[in-house]
Design a protein around this motif. Sequence first.
Motif, PDB file in Angstrom:
ATOM      1  N   ARG A  98       0.839  -1.193   0.000  1.00  0.00           N
ATOM      2  CA  ARG A  98       0.000   0.000   0.000  1.00  0.00           C
ATOM      3  C   ARG A  98       0.876   1.247   0.000  1.00  0.00           C
ATOM      4  O   ARG A  98       0.672   2.179  -0.752  1.00  0.00           O
ATOM      5  CB  ARG A  98      -0.905  -0.029   1.227  1.00  0.00           C
ATOM      6  N   VAL A 101       2.373   1.621  -3.386  1.00  0.00           N
ATOM      7  CA  VAL A 101       1.436   2.145  -4.373  1.00  0.00           C
ATOM      8  C   VAL A 101       1.242   3.637  -4.157  1.00  0.00           C
ATOM      9  O   VAL A 101       1.297   4.437  -5.082  1.00  0.00           O
ATOM     10  CB  VAL A 101       0.080   1.395  -4.305  1.00  0.00           C
ATOM     11  N   ARG A 102       1.065   4.020  -2.880  1.00  0.00           N
ATOM     12  CA  ARG A 102       0.832   5.427  -2.606  1.00  0.00           C
ATOM     13  C   ARG A 102       2.026   6.271  -3.043  1.00  0.00           C
ATOM     14  O   ARG A 102       1.874   7.284  -3.731  1.00  0.00           O
ATOM     15  CB  ARG A 102       0.579   5.644  -1.117  1.00  0.00           C
ATOM     16  N   ILE A 105       2.344   6.336  -6.858  1.00  0.00           N
ATOM     17  CA  ILE A 105       1.379   7.242  -7.483  1.00  0.00           C
ATOM     18  C   ILE A 105       1.794   8.693  -7.295  1.00  0.00           C
ATOM     19  O   ILE A 105       1.707   9.519  -8.195  1.00  0.00           O
ATOM     20  CB  ILE A 105      -0.024   7.019  -6.889  1.00  0.00           C
ATOM     21  N   VAL A 116      -4.336   6.496 -14.272  1.00  0.00           N
ATOM     22  CA  VAL A 116      -4.241   5.281 -13.446  1.00  0.00           C
ATOM     23  C   VAL A 116      -5.457   5.148 -12.539  1.00  0.00           C
ATOM     24  O   VAL A 116      -6.074   4.079 -12.444  1.00  0.00           O
ATOM     25  CB  VAL A 116      -2.924   5.313 -12.618  1.00  0.00           C
ATOM     26  N   VAL A 117      -5.850   6.273 -11.897  1.00  0.00           N
ATOM     27  CA  VAL A 117      -6.980   6.222 -10.965  1.00  0.00           C
ATOM     28  C   VAL A 117      -8.271   5.868 -11.697  1.00  0.00           C
ATOM     29  O   VAL A 117      -9.050   5.021 -11.251  1.00  0.00           O
ATOM     30  CB  VAL A 117      -7.126   7.568 -10.222  1.00  0.00           C
ATOM     31  N   TYR A 120      -7.815   2.039 -13.098  1.00  0.00           N
ATOM     32  CA  TYR A 120      -7.626   0.896 -12.194  1.00  0.00           C
ATOM     33  C   TYR A 120      -8.360   1.010 -10.875  1.00  0.00           C
ATOM     34  O   TYR A 120      -8.555   0.017 -10.197  1.00  0.00           O
ATOM     35  CB  TYR A 120      -6.129   0.650 -11.965  1.00  0.00           C
ATOM     36  N   MET A 148       2.764   2.801 -15.961  1.00  0.00           N
ATOM     37  CA  MET A 148       3.087   1.450 -15.478  1.00  0.00           C
ATOM     38  C   MET A 148       4.590   1.255 -15.444  1.00  0.00           C
ATOM     39  O   MET A 148       5.126   0.717 -14.481  1.00  0.00           O
ATOM     40  CB  MET A 148       2.455   0.377 -16.365  1.00  0.00           C
ATOM     41  N   MET A 151       6.095   3.250 -12.621  1.00  0.00           N
ATOM     42  CA  MET A 151       5.717   2.697 -11.315  1.00  0.00           C
ATOM     43  C   MET A 151       6.397   1.365 -11.044  1.00  0.00           C
ATOM     44  O   MET A 151       6.791   1.072  -9.936  1.00  0.00           O
ATOM     45  CB  MET A 151       4.203   2.544 -11.216  1.00  0.00           C
ATOM     46  N   ARG A 152       6.508   0.604 -12.116  1.00  0.00           N
ATOM     47  CA  ARG A 152       7.174  -0.686 -11.949  1.00  0.00           C
ATOM     48  C   ARG A 152       8.607  -0.449 -11.453  1.00  0.00           C
ATOM     49  O   ARG A 152       9.073  -1.102 -10.552  1.00  0.00           O
ATOM     50  CB  ARG A 152       7.205  -1.457 -13.265  1.00  0.00           C
ATOM     51  N   ASP A 156       9.848  -1.712  -8.053  1.00  0.00           N
ATOM     52  CA  ASP A 156      11.022  -2.589  -7.973  1.00  0.00           C
ATOM     53  C   ASP A 156      12.035  -2.024  -6.981  1.00  0.00           C
ATOM     54  O   ASP A 156      12.568  -2.734  -6.147  1.00  0.00           O
ATOM     55  CB  ASP A 156      11.666  -2.732  -9.355  1.00  0.00           C
ATOM     56  N   GLU A 159      10.827  -2.474  -3.558  1.00  0.00           N
ATOM     57  CA  GLU A 159      10.984  -3.878  -3.146  1.00  0.00           C
ATOM     58  C   GLU A 159      12.434  -4.173  -2.806  1.00  0.00           C
ATOM     59  O   GLU A 159      12.748  -4.866  -1.850  1.00  0.00           O
ATOM     60  CB  GLU A 159      10.493  -4.820  -4.255  1.00  0.00           C
TER      61      GLU A 159
ATOM     62  N   ARG B   7      -4.265  -2.353  -8.502  1.00  0.00           N
ATOM     63  CA  ARG B   7      -5.709  -2.226  -8.238  1.00  0.00           C
ATOM     64  C   ARG B   7      -6.001  -2.345  -6.751  1.00  0.00           C
ATOM     65  O   ARG B   7      -6.702  -1.515  -6.177  1.00  0.00           O
ATOM     66  CB  ARG B   7      -6.475  -3.340  -8.968  1.00  0.00           C
ATOM     67  N   GLY B   9      -3.978  -2.056  -4.292  1.00  0.00           N
ATOM     68  CA  GLY B   9      -3.331  -0.970  -3.543  1.00  0.00           C
ATOM     69  C   GLY B   9      -4.170   0.290  -3.592  1.00  0.00           C
ATOM     70  O   GLY B   9      -4.396   0.950  -2.564  1.00  0.00           O
ATOM     71  N   LEU B  10      -4.666   0.584  -4.795  1.00  0.00           N
ATOM     72  CA  LEU B  10      -5.505   1.785  -4.965  1.00  0.00           C
ATOM     73  C   LEU B  10      -6.780   1.657  -4.143  1.00  0.00           C
ATOM     74  O   LEU B  10      -7.195   2.610  -3.467  1.00  0.00           O
ATOM     75  CB  LEU B  10      -5.852   1.977  -6.443  1.00  0.00           C
ATOM     76  N   LEU B  13      -6.020   2.129  -0.510  1.00  0.00           N
ATOM     77  CA  LEU B  13      -5.786   3.557  -0.228  1.00  0.00           C
ATOM     78  C   LEU B  13      -7.094   4.319  -0.183  1.00  0.00           C
ATOM     79  O   LEU B  13      -7.333   5.138   0.707  1.00  0.00           O
ATOM     80  CB  LEU B  13      -4.898   4.164  -1.327  1.00  0.00           C
TER      81      LEU B  13
END
Lengths: 165, 289
Positions: A98, A101-102, A105, A116-117, A120, A148, A151-152, A156, A159, B7, B9-10, B13
């Motif tokens: 999470r 992702v935050r 983004i 994206v929002v 997805y 993408m 973000m990947r 990465d 991670e 998806r 994750g969004l 959030l």
Amino acid sequence: MGRLSFDEFYESFFDRVARALVLAGADRDLACDATQEAFARALRRWRTVCDMDRPDGWVYVVAMNRLRDHWRRSERRRERTRDIDDGIRDNTSGVATRLSVRDAIATLPPRQRQAVVLRYLADLPLADVADAMGCATGTVKATLHQAMQSMRIELDDEEGDDADR
Amino acid sequence: MQIDELRSGLTTLSDEMEPFEGDVRVLHRRERRRRVVTASIAVVLVVAGISTAAYLRHDDARRVQVIAPSPKAVAPGAITRVDVVVVPANLEVAALLDASPMVARYAHVARLPATLGALASTDARAALCAVSGKDGFAVQVTSPGPGVGGALSRVFAGRAEAHALRFYGDIEVFLTVGASRSQVDSVHNAVYADGDIAHARFVGKQEAYAIFRRDFANQPPLVKSTKPSDLPESIFITLRDGKSVDAVRQRYQRLAGVDTVLTNVSAKLIDPATQAQFGQFFRSACAQP
């Protein structure tokens, strides 16, 4: 099945649309205003909107357009990036994904973030996303692809950081 | 994989945010208010539109009156004599004409006829021909005579040009070509004694021939075949203001030695109803000789 009443529609989607706007970079007040305005417009032409496949899609598109208009007027890009943190109050408890992702983004340029929002989170078809962003579906695809990719890379990296810890 | 992660994750959030409390009743209230305001604005706009239209129409009526804003402004047919032609025809010039004691009345002429050139003096002819076809005023002055064009020009002070017509008067009495000396004298005497007449000018055969040559300069065969003795003598008569042109015409038409009595020649040229009658005669006025 009976027609969806506007009030029911409003109750089910107001919160969701406003949250999506926050994730797209709006502060809470702006998200609330833009969503309210989008629903007001939906009310004015409810007969047409309620017959659509995705009335909520229409509202997402209109609300996102309001957001873009507002940004175009104010041209305050920096605040937009910061707003995403203000919008998410609960950021203490979180799993790595999470947070990733935050943060991922938050690093995206505004247009990629919106794409994206809408795609997805709101789960809108490409055509609606294109409508909301005022561009062709091909452009949306390219924008999403770029998002993408970046973000990947970020994910990465995150991670990788996590693995190091 | 990645996308699924994105998806979820969004969604997470989104779910973690403090909820937004939208109030649908507020929305309905706002929309009702908006409809009322829109309707009121529409009403105001309609009222404003109607009053603007009414005002414009009223203004239009006034614009027509610009041509007749005072008792001095009359229709072309109501002018009995054109002494001066004034260009351009606009509100400012009309106001000056209204204010000038020299002006008895004036008419708006949308297209000044080229035939007016025939009624100009030699010096003024080119200028008068130059304004033909333009929008102007045909002016009848209170006391016609030489210098009236220059006097009006001074009143305009550059805001308009004034061209005096050659002084024709209200009535032109043509004597018969073969009228005897005593017949001519008795007509002249009648004119001198006439209380209705303010001014008269006697045109002898030589002057008639000069005018004729000039008016028909572009028809050399006609000029060549005509001698001064072939032309009639005539008298240009200007009446005192308010005197009846018709009554005087009838009085002179009856006299021995009188052939024709023409009335209001210059005025007939600007009146569409009678233009053709004299236009034919003066057609060549502005043609290059």
